[in-house]
Design a protein around this motif. Structure first.
Motif, PDB file in Angstrom:
ATOM      1  N   ALA A   1      -4.245  -6.020  -2.029  1.00 17.18           N
ATOM      2  CA  ALA A   1      -2.958  -5.914  -1.341  1.00 17.18           C
ATOM      3  C   ALA A   1      -2.846  -6.948  -0.228  1.00 17.18           C
ATOM      4  N   GLN A   2      -3.936  -7.198   0.491  1.00 19.40           N
ATOM      5  CA  GLN A   2      -3.915  -8.225   1.535  1.00 19.40           C
ATOM      6  C   GLN A   2      -3.691  -9.610   0.927  1.00 19.40           C
ATOM      7  N   ALA A   3      -4.362  -9.877  -0.175  1.00 19.72           N
ATOM      8  CA  ALA A   3      -4.207 -11.176  -0.824  1.00 19.72           C
ATOM      9  C   ALA A   3      -2.783 -11.360  -1.326  1.00 19.72           C
ATOM     10  N   PHE A   4      -2.293 -10.365  -2.042  1.00 26.74           N
ATOM     11  CA  PHE A   4      -0.968 -10.499  -2.617  1.00 26.74           C
ATOM     12  C   PHE A   4       0.116 -10.448  -1.551  1.00 26.74           C
TER      13      PHE A   4
ATOM     14  N   ASP B   1     -16.219  -0.599  -6.825  1.00 29.35           N
ATOM     15  CA  ASP B   1     -15.274  -0.384  -5.728  1.00 29.35           C
ATOM     16  C   ASP B   1     -15.810   0.655  -4.748  1.00 29.35           C
ATOM     17  N   VAL B   2     -15.203   0.679  -3.555  1.00 33.24           N
ATOM     18  CA  VAL B   2     -15.620   1.598  -2.495  1.00 33.24           C
ATOM     19  C   VAL B   2     -14.387   2.327  -1.986  1.00 33.24           C
ATOM     20  N   PRO B   3     -14.293   3.646  -2.162  1.00 31.47           N
ATOM     21  CA  PRO B   3     -13.158   4.397  -1.612  1.00 31.47           C
ATOM     22  C   PRO B   3     -13.183   4.351  -0.087  1.00 31.47           C
ATOM     23  N   VAL B   4     -12.006   4.380   0.520  1.00 27.54           N
ATOM     24  CA  VAL B   4     -11.898   4.433   1.976  1.00 27.54           C
ATOM     25  C   VAL B   4     -11.570   5.868   2.364  1.00 27.54           C
ATOM     26  N   PRO B   5     -12.502   6.588   2.985  1.00 34.73           N
ATOM     27  CA  PRO B   5     -12.255   7.987   3.333  1.00 34.73           C
ATOM     28  C   PRO B   5     -11.011   8.159   4.200  1.00 34.73           C
ATOM     29  N   GLY B   6     -10.199   9.144   3.840  1.00 31.87           N
ATOM     30  CA  GLY B   6      -9.003   9.427   4.609  1.00 31.87           C
ATOM     31  C   GLY B   6      -7.843   8.505   4.330  1.00 31.87           C
ATOM     32  N   ARG B   7      -7.998   7.621   3.361  1.00 34.13           N
ATOM     33  CA  ARG B   7      -6.934   6.686   3.004  1.00 34.13           C
ATOM     34  C   ARG B   7      -6.690   6.769   1.490  1.00 34.13           C
ATOM     35  N   PRO B   8      -5.459   6.535   1.060  1.00 35.37           N
ATOM     36  CA  PRO B   8      -5.150   6.668  -0.371  1.00 35.37           C
ATOM     37  C   PRO B   8      -5.457   5.413  -1.176  1.00 35.37           C
ATOM     38  N   TYR B   9      -6.397   4.612  -0.717  1.00 34.63           N
ATOM     39  CA  TYR B   9      -6.738   3.379  -1.423  1.00 34.63           C
ATOM     40  C   TYR B   9      -8.232   3.108  -1.268  1.00 34.63           C
ATOM     41  N   SER B  10      -8.731   2.264  -2.120  1.00 35.70           N
ATOM     42  CA  SER B  10     -10.113   1.789  -2.050  1.00 35.70           C
ATOM     43  C   SER B  10     -10.140   0.438  -1.341  1.00 35.70           C
ATOM     44  N   LEU B  11     -11.353  -0.048  -1.047  1.00 39.48           N
ATOM     45  CA  LEU B  11     -11.468  -1.386  -0.466  1.00 39.48           C
ATOM     46  C   LEU B  11     -10.938  -2.443  -1.423  1.00 39.48           C
ATOM     47  N   GLY B  12     -11.221  -2.286  -2.714  1.00 39.56           N
ATOM     48  CA  GLY B  12     -10.737  -3.262  -3.679  1.00 39.56           C
ATOM     49  C   GLY B  12      -9.229  -3.325  -3.721  1.00 39.56           C
ATOM     50  N   GLU B  13      -8.578  -2.178  -3.675  1.00 34.42           N
ATOM     51  CA  GLU B  13      -7.112  -2.152  -3.674  1.00 34.42           C
ATOM     52  C   GLU B  13      -6.553  -2.716  -2.377  1.00 34.42           C
ATOM     53  N   LEU B  14      -7.207  -2.399  -1.255  1.00 30.71           N
ATOM     54  CA  LEU B  14      -6.770  -2.954   0.028  1.00 30.71           C
ATOM     55  C   LEU B  14      -6.919  -4.469   0.034  1.00 30.71           C
TER      56      LEU B  14
ATOM     57  N   LEU C   1       0.816  -1.209   0.000  1.00 29.97           N
ATOM     58  CA  LEU C   1       0.000   0.000   0.000  1.00 29.97           C
ATOM     59  C   LEU C   1       0.854   1.264   0.000  1.00 29.97           C
ATOM     60  N   ARG C   2       2.086   1.158   0.484  1.00 27.84           N
ATOM     61  CA  ARG C   2       2.985   2.316   0.478  1.00 27.84           C
ATOM     62  C   ARG C   2       3.753   2.430  -0.831  1.00 27.84           C
ATOM     63  N   SER C   3       3.691   1.384  -1.675  1.00 28.99           N
ATOM     64  CA  SER C   3       4.486   1.383  -2.889  1.00 28.99           C
ATOM     65  C   SER C   3       4.048   2.504  -3.816  1.00 28.99           C
ATOM     66  N   GLU C   4       4.926   2.896  -4.662  1.00 28.03           N
ATOM     67  CA  GLU C   4       4.700   4.060  -5.504  1.00 28.03           C
ATOM     68  C   GLU C   4       3.529   3.852  -6.461  1.00 28.03           C
ATOM     69  N   GLU C   5       3.377   2.626  -6.977  1.00 27.28           N
ATOM     70  CA  GLU C   5       2.342   2.380  -7.965  1.00 27.28           C
ATOM     71  C   GLU C   5       1.048   1.873  -7.356  1.00 27.28           C
ATOM     72  N   GLY C   6       1.061   1.537  -6.053  1.00 31.86           N
ATOM     73  CA  GLY C   6      -0.145   1.005  -5.439  1.00 31.86           C
ATOM     74  C   GLY C   6      -0.227  -0.502  -5.592  1.00 31.86           C
ATOM     75  N   ALA C   7      -1.147  -1.092  -4.843  1.00 34.49           N
ATOM     76  CA  ALA C   7      -1.244  -2.546  -4.807  1.00 34.49           C
ATOM     77  C   ALA C   7      -1.762  -3.141  -6.104  1.00 34.49           C
ATOM     78  N   ALA C   8      -2.800  -2.544  -6.681  1.00 37.21           N
ATOM     79  CA  ALA C   8      -3.432  -3.177  -7.836  1.00 37.21           C
ATOM     80  C   ALA C   8      -2.492  -3.334  -9.033  1.00 37.21           C
TER      81      ALA C   8
END
Length: 549
Positions: free
Chosen positions: A513-516, A497-510, A373-380
């Protein structure tokens, strides 16, 4: 040979070779004074290294009595939340599973969100928000994301700041960051017990608060536990000690899989809760006992094998029918069973020499996810850019190079995965999908177990877990237990998808990222792991079922 131990409303029946194997362990536990030491909260039972943490985690022994104060502690928040009768629980691990089991037994409505799947969370958001109260019972990323998403939903529904804040009730340790955040936000706050961890806290505030708000008579549940608690100090006629000896002797020997089937217990959800307790407490330091929850005593995978110990929930010792030959049978009410299994697993952990209260291998997957999630390109992008080894209609197969050994079809790939399970090991199916909308995924477990019986002379046990739920349940065993697991991870396309307020990712991306993140940890440990990605969830699941039929 059969041994039946009945006391305090619980009956534990042990049959066959299990009797001889566990009796030696039981005698040693009695001669060491373990029943008295455990009920006296002796933190040294698991060795000097475990003692500091154990000293802060033995409050579960007193919960049948200390949780009686819950009604008074909950009176203010419950009164303020009057009329909010749709309860959503944002939690993970044992608390979520215990609350779910309690409500299912009572027939009470409770929506448990221990997920980051955007489809599942969207389904919960589509319910009647005017009746909704969200209980937040931990500070993990799943619960935090759900809290943020529902906070935005309440605001968009026209609720003002104070009114929206009162739609949340937080259960947290006194002085914790979560408690401070709840107070600052104006949420209702109920303090959790300071000396009870999540894994052993089925009768604690994190589980009972959402159940009570959902309308369950938790005092009746505590009465069941209290009636059984008096037996725990006994060296003999102690069902929990007998079960602990059986579990411990199995984990020490070759039978390191615990196959659990329900046989009319009426306690839906108990097997899943017991799975997280046994796997999380005992699966570490290269040791452990892997729970394999199957659909019934007739399901593929329940049949006897040399490395399996089988448990039936709900059977009476004299009852005929399927599962009668199981090594261990357990019957009794839910409140007593919670205490039975917690005590038994604590005892079994002493037998195997592990600390039942820590989770040393859970952190690795969490840190891997955070790094993505901290990576430059994001999890997806990190996941999707790697080309699949095989594509067949709606299913992509992602595997290390040469892992599929030239498989040209999905069916051949699945057979290769089953054939490559290490000897004496198991296959775990890890589905990062919607528990409601993609419920058909759970049917893959018996299909894989049945196909394994045709591919291998000695078929491997097959487990099933929803992601990210399993990270807090069997995930500890997958990384810390015996290194004989193989893993089939399933992810699915996100259509809303569902954005997560206050976070730079959505639920789908999170979720991805958890799976990977977990997949990277498993592969780094040398575990065989393949990921199936469903380009269309419904079509992909149907295609998998057809390939295995």
């Amino acid at each position: 040979m059969t041994s039946v131990v009945t006391a305090g409303g619980i009956s534990v029946t042990i049959r066959g070779a299990v009797v001889d194997e566990s009796e030696t362990v039981l005698d040693r536990l009695v001669s060491d004074g373990v029943p008295g030491s455990l009920t006296s909260r002796n933190a040294k039972l698991w060795g000097p290294d475990a003692a500091p943490l154990a000293a802060r985690r033995l409050g579960w022994l007193d919960l049948p009595e200390t949780s009686r104060s819950l009604r008074d502690r909950l009176a203010g928040p419950a009164g303020a939340a009057a009329g909010l009768d749709r309860i959503v629980l944002a939690a993970a691990g044992g608390a979520a599973l215990a609350a779910e089991a309690i409500c299912r037994k009572a027939g009470a409505e409770l929506t448990v969100l221990d997920t980051t799947d955007p489809h599942e969370v969207s389904g919960a958001l589509s319910g009647d928000l005017s009746r909704t109260l969200v209980v937040v019972a931990d500070d993990g990323v799943e619960a935090d994301s759900v809290r943020r998403v529902f906070g935005r939903a309440f605001s968009e529904a026209g609720l003002g700041g104070a009114e929206a804040a009162h739609r949340f009730l937080v259960v947290a340790d006194e002085g914790s960051d979560l408690a401070h955040a709840a107070e600052e936000a104006g949420h209702h706050l109920v303090l959790a017990e300071p000396d009870v961890g999540d894994r052993f806290g089925a009768l604690g505030a994190r589980s009972l608060v959402p159940a009570a708000l959902a309308g369950v008579d938790v005092d009746a549940l505590l009465d069941e536990a209290t009636g059984f608690a008096a037996t725990l100090r006994q060296p003999y006629e102690n069902p929990a000690l007998a079960l602990g000896a059986a579990l411990g002797s199995s984990a020490l020997g070759v039978r390191d899989k615990l196959v659990i089937a329900d046989h009319g217990s009426g306690l839906a959800g108990l097997a899943g809760w017991a799975e997280q307790l046994v796997a999380g407490a005992m699966g570490k330091d290269g040791r452990g006992l892997l729970p394999v929850v199957v659909e019934s005593a007739d399901a593929p995978g329940f049949e006897l094998a040399d490395d399996l110990r089988r448990v039936i929930l709900g059977r009476r010792p004299d009852e005929p029918g399927a599962g009668r030959e199981a090594g261990v049978s357990v019957a009794g009410p839910l409140g007593a069973q919670f205490l039975l299994w917690e005590y038994a697993v604590a005892v079994a952990s002493r037998v195997t020499g592990v600390n039942p209260f820590d989770a040393p291998d859970v952190r690795a997957s969490r840190e891997s996810t955070e790094a993505l999630l901290r990576s430059e390109e994001g999890a997806a992008p990190t996941v999707v850019r790697r080309p699949p080894e095989l594509v067949e209609d709606a299913v992509e197969v992602h595997a290390p190079e040469d892992a599929l050994r030239g498989a040209r079809t999905l069916g051949e790939a699945l057979e290769t995965i089953l054939a490559d399970v290490p000897g004496g090991g198991y296959l775990a199916v890890l589905a990062y999908l919607d528990r409601s909308g993609d419920a058909a995924a759970a049917a893959l477990r018996p299909l894989l177990a049945a196909r394994g019986g045709k591919v291998r002379r000695h078929p491997a046990p097959v487990t099933f877990g929803w992601g990210p739920r399993y990270l807090h349940t069997a995930g500890q065993y997958h990384k810390g237990g015996p290194p004989n697991g193989a893993f089939l991870q399933i992810t699915g396309a996100v259509t809303g998808d569902v954005p997560v307020p206050g976070r730079p990712y959505s639920l789908g991306e999170l979720q991805l990222a958890q799976a990977f993140g977990d997949l990277r940890v498993l592969r780094a440990l040398g575990r065989p792991a393949v990921r199936l990605h469903l380009r269309d969830r419904a079509a992909g699941l149907a295609q998998l079922a057809a390939a295995l039929a």
